[in-house]
Enzyme design. Sequence first.
Site, PDB file in Angstrom:
ATOM      1  N   HIS A   7       0.819  -1.127   0.049  1.00 21.83           N
ATOM      2  CA  HIS A   7      -0.084  -0.189  -0.075  1.00 21.83           C
ATOM      3  C   HIS A   7       0.753   1.247  -0.112  1.00 21.83           C
ATOM      4  O   HIS A   7       2.110   1.213   0.381  1.00 21.83           O
ATOM      5  CB  HIS A   7      -1.031   0.141   1.349  1.00 21.83           C
ATOM      6  N   HIS A  79       4.019   7.067   3.637  1.00 18.56           N
ATOM      7  CA  HIS A  79       4.940   5.929   3.623  1.00 18.56           C
ATOM      8  C   HIS A  79       4.556   5.194   2.635  1.00 18.56           C
ATOM      9  O   HIS A  79       3.222   5.028   2.056  1.00 18.56           O
ATOM     10  CB  HIS A  79       5.099   5.162   5.011  1.00 18.56           C
ATOM     11  N   GLU A 130       7.774   0.948   4.922  1.00 18.57           N
ATOM     12  CA  GLU A 130       7.045  -0.041   5.907  1.00 18.57           C
ATOM     13  C   GLU A 130       7.444  -1.406   5.286  1.00 18.57           C
ATOM     14  O   GLU A 130       7.174  -1.354   3.975  1.00 18.57           O
ATOM     15  CB  GLU A 130       5.725   0.253   6.086  1.00 18.57           C
TER      16      GLU A 130
END
Length: 134
Positions: A7, A79, A130
Amino acid sequence: MIGRLNHVAIAVPDLDAAAAMYRDVLGAEVSAPVPQPEHGVTVVFVTLPNTKIELLAPLGEASPITGFLTRHAEGGIHHVCYEVDDIRVARHRLEAAGARVLGDGEPKIGAHGKPVLFLHPKDFCGTLIELEQA
Ligand code: CO
């Protein structure tokens, strides 16, 4: 080592407005808001054919995105999340390469119930990364 883009997370000051924009203007499939008090955010999941967008708004006093929204009042990309097969193997490889893992370095359970780590943006072209175990 990194696999699929899981994502892209976008921090927003007004979650309802952002969700409506993705739903009504961009025509995307948008979830109801999901409070995640343990992460200090409320999340709206936008499902795209090949990945997800997560709209993040602060939840509570000590939200990790409050500072970001102070610097980016209209919101912005917070992020990107890449999948890895084994998060501990990934961490060892990154630490051996001199990359900084944020926090205490131990994987935490992320927004999708899977172990995640965050990597220092200064080590990755100014982008907070991440990693999520696939
Ligand atoms: Co994320």
